[in-house]
Design a protein around this motif. Structure first.
Motif, mmCIF file in Angstrom:
data_model
loop_
_atom_site.group_PDB
_atom_site.id
_atom_site.type_symbol
_atom_site.label_atom_id
_atom_site.label_comp_id
_atom_site.label_asym_id
_atom_site.label_seq_id
_atom_site.Cartn_x
_atom_site.Cartn_y
_atom_site.Cartn_z
ATOM 1 N N GLU A 34 0.814 -1.352 -0.099
ATOM 2 C CA GLU A 34 -0.011 -0.137 -0.065
ATOM 3 C C GLU A 34 0.754 1.275 -0.055
ATOM 4 O OE1 GLU A 34 -3.828 2.102 2.341
ATOM 5 O OE2 GLU A 34 -2.907 0.151 3.263
ATOM 6 N N GLN A 35 2.028 1.265 0.689
ATOM 7 C CA GLN A 35 2.878 2.376 0.693
ATOM 8 C C GLN A 35 3.654 2.339 -0.743
ATOM 9 O OE1 GLN A 35 6.035 2.068 3.558
ATOM 10 N NE2 GLN A 35 4.870 1.328 5.105
ATOM 11 N N VAL A 36 3.684 1.664 -1.310
ATOM 12 C CA VAL A 36 4.571 1.609 -2.724
ATOM 13 C C VAL A 36 3.470 1.973 -3.639
ATOM 14 C CG1 VAL A 36 5.472 0.246 -4.459
ATOM 15 C CG2 VAL A 36 6.355 -0.017 -2.139
ATOM 16 N N ALA A 37 2.274 1.669 -3.593
ATOM 17 C CA ALA A 37 1.093 2.210 -4.454
ATOM 18 C C ALA A 37 0.864 3.541 -4.226
ATOM 19 C CB ALA A 37 -0.044 1.230 -4.335
ATOM 20 N N LEU B 162 -4.218 3.337 -7.559
ATOM 21 C CA LEU B 162 -5.203 3.133 -6.281
ATOM 22 C C LEU B 162 -5.738 1.904 -6.148
ATOM 23 C CD1 LEU B 162 -7.195 4.706 -4.611
ATOM 24 C CD2 LEU B 162 -8.719 5.152 -6.855
ATOM 25 N N VAL B 163 -6.082 1.182 -7.465
ATOM 26 C CA VAL B 163 -6.439 -0.227 -7.248
ATOM 27 C C VAL B 163 -5.667 -1.037 -6.225
ATOM 28 C CG1 VAL B 163 -7.012 -2.405 -8.523
ATOM 29 C CG2 VAL B 163 -7.845 -0.268 -9.474
ATOM 30 N N ALA B 164 -4.411 -0.882 -6.533
ATOM 31 C CA ALA B 164 -3.214 -1.543 -5.728
ATOM 32 C C ALA B 164 -3.416 -1.360 -4.257
ATOM 33 C CB ALA B 164 -1.846 -1.353 -6.414
ATOM 34 N N ALA B 165 -3.356 0.088 -4.013
ATOM 35 C CA ALA B 165 -3.500 0.502 -2.735
ATOM 36 C C ALA B 165 -4.732 -0.057 -2.213
ATOM 37 C CB ALA B 165 -3.530 2.257 -2.568
ATOM 38 N N GLN B 166 -5.768 -0.006 -2.746
ATOM 39 C CA GLN B 166 -7.288 -0.292 -2.221
ATOM 40 C C GLN B 166 -7.194 -1.928 -2.008
ATOM 41 O OE1 GLN B 166 -9.920 1.311 -4.951
ATOM 42 N NE2 GLN B 166 -10.342 3.061 -3.365
ATOM 43 N N ALA B 167 -6.635 -2.472 -2.758
ATOM 44 C CA ALA B 167 -6.771 -4.226 -2.688
ATOM 45 C C ALA B 167 -5.770 -4.380 -1.498
ATOM 46 C CB ALA B 167 -6.181 -4.900 -3.860
ATOM 47 N N SER B 168 -4.605 -3.861 -1.496
ATOM 48 C CA SER B 168 -3.571 -3.942 -0.385
ATOM 49 C C SER B 168 -4.354 -3.665 1.114
ATOM 50 C CB SER B 168 -2.501 -3.297 -0.414
ATOM 51 O OG SER B 168 -1.668 -3.660 -1.691
ATOM 52 N N ALA B 169 -5.187 -2.698 1.175
ATOM 53 C CA ALA B 169 -5.662 -2.258 2.253
ATOM 54 C C ALA B 169 -6.740 -3.282 2.821
ATOM 55 C CB ALA B 169 -6.212 -0.813 2.290
ATOM 56 N N ALA B 170 -7.449 -3.838 1.790
ATOM 57 C CA ALA B 170 -8.502 -4.582 1.834
ATOM 58 C C ALA B 170 -7.938 -6.088 2.240
ATOM 59 C CB ALA B 170 -9.356 -4.859 0.572
ATOM 60 N N GLY B 171 -6.909 -6.584 1.746
ATOM 61 C CA GLY B 171 -6.413 -7.778 2.037
ATOM 62 C C GLY B 171 -5.889 -7.712 3.584
ATOM 63 N N GLY C 277 0.592 -9.753 16.235
ATOM 64 C CA GLY C 277 0.709 -9.568 17.854
ATOM 65 C C GLY C 277 2.182 -8.976 17.991
ATOM 66 N N SER C 278 2.895 -8.949 17.178
ATOM 67 C CA SER C 278 4.273 -8.361 17.494
ATOM 68 C C SER C 278 4.992 -8.040 16.413
ATOM 69 C CB SER C 278 5.359 -9.391 18.274
ATOM 70 O OG SER C 278 5.492 -10.384 17.467
ATOM 71 N N GLY C 279 6.207 -7.265 16.498
ATOM 72 C CA GLY C 279 6.917 -6.778 15.070
ATOM 73 C C GLY C 279 6.627 -5.231 15.192
ATOM 74 N N ARG C 280 7.278 -4.733 14.122
ATOM 75 C CA ARG C 280 7.296 -3.280 13.775
ATOM 76 C C ARG C 280 7.020 -3.070 12.552
ATOM 77 N NH1 ARG C 280 12.972 -1.229 15.018
ATOM 78 N NH2 ARG C 280 12.737 -0.210 12.937
ATOM 79 N N PRO C 281 6.080 -1.826 11.908
ATOM 80 C CA PRO C 281 5.986 -1.678 10.674
ATOM 81 C C PRO C 281 7.198 -1.477 9.879
ATOM 82 C CG PRO C 281 4.648 -0.128 12.138
ATOM 83 C CD PRO C 281 5.751 -1.043 12.844
ATOM 84 N N VAL C 282 7.122 -1.939 8.419
ATOM 85 C CA VAL C 282 8.139 -1.858 7.582
ATOM 86 C C VAL C 282 8.148 -0.598 6.841
ATOM 87 C CG1 VAL C 282 9.328 -2.972 5.685
ATOM 88 C CG2 VAL C 282 8.353 -4.386 7.529
ATOM 89 N N ASP C 283 9.177 0.430 7.040
ATOM 90 C CA ASP C 283 9.200 1.376 6.065
ATOM 91 C C ASP C 283 9.610 1.255 4.733
ATOM 92 O OD1 ASP C 283 7.503 3.061 7.636
ATOM 93 O OD2 ASP C 283 9.118 3.588 8.978
ATOM 94 N N VAL C 284 9.297 1.542 3.632
ATOM 95 C CA VAL C 284 9.681 1.512 2.266
ATOM 96 C C VAL C 284 10.448 2.590 2.097
ATOM 97 C CG1 VAL C 284 9.539 1.254 0.184
ATOM 98 C CG2 VAL C 284 8.041 0.043 1.565
ATOM 99 N N VAL C 285 11.913 2.532 2.058
ATOM 100 C CA VAL C 285 12.921 3.787 1.936
ATOM 101 C C VAL C 285 14.136 3.170 1.302
ATOM 102 C CG1 VAL C 285 14.258 5.594 3.120
ATOM 103 C CG2 VAL C 285 12.207 4.761 4.034
ATOM 104 N N PRO C 286 14.392 3.733 -0.114
ATOM 105 C CA PRO C 286 13.740 4.697 -0.730
ATOM 106 C C PRO C 286 12.694 4.436 -1.767
ATOM 107 C CG PRO C 286 15.933 4.133 -1.745
ATOM 108 C CD PRO C 286 15.614 3.039 -0.584
#
Length: 138
Positions: free
Chosen positions: A34-37, A52-61, A69-78
């Motif tokens: 979703e970040q990449v889209a 937009l379709v890719a972002a919406q499908a990712s959010a829906a999935g 339950g654990s972990g941290r979000p992965v940031d896409v950089v660069p």
């Protein structure tokens, strides 16, 4: 195709034998997609509708899966590198999510309703992968 270094542990976790670990990795991979889209949606010459379709499908999935339950979000950089080749690692990650979720759904210890939800999430990964790839194909 080579996954960015930051995504390799996430990709490996999709193959976990522990169902909750694989689904947590899928949840995070949907968030990355979703970040990449979102990042490529406003690129000059790209197909913003497919982004937009890719972002919406990712959010829906992601919304179909339990919160990790654990972990941290992965940031896409660069940002992804230019062209369709720049998106190939993320498309491949989504294809891996699809396969991992299909395997989870086929595994033991899950009721029919749970299987249906996980299969639906796998379908969202397929839609997101196709749409993400199409954002830079024209």
């Amino acid at each position: 195709m080579s996954l960015p270094h930051v995504l390799k542990p996430l990709d490996a976790a999709l193959d976990a034998t522990d169902r909750s670990e694989a689904m947590a990795a899928a949840w995070e991979a949907f968030a990355v997609a979703e970040q990449v889209a979102d990042a490529v949606a406003f690129e000059e010459g790209g197909d913003e509708l497919q982004a937009l379709v890719a972002a919406q499908a990712s959010a829906a999935g992601r919304s179909l899966l339990p919160l990790p339950g654990s972990g941290r979000p992965v940031d896409v950089v660069p940002r992804p590198s230019p062209g369709a080749d720049g998106l190939a690692p993320y498309v491949e990650l989504l294809r891996h999510v699809q396969a991992a979720l299909e395997q989870v759904a086929a595994g033991p210890g899950m009721g029919e309703e749970g299987r249906a939800v996980v299969r639906e999430a796998a379908g969202k990964a397929a839609v997101a992968a196709d749409a993400l790839l199409a954002t830079r194909e024209r």
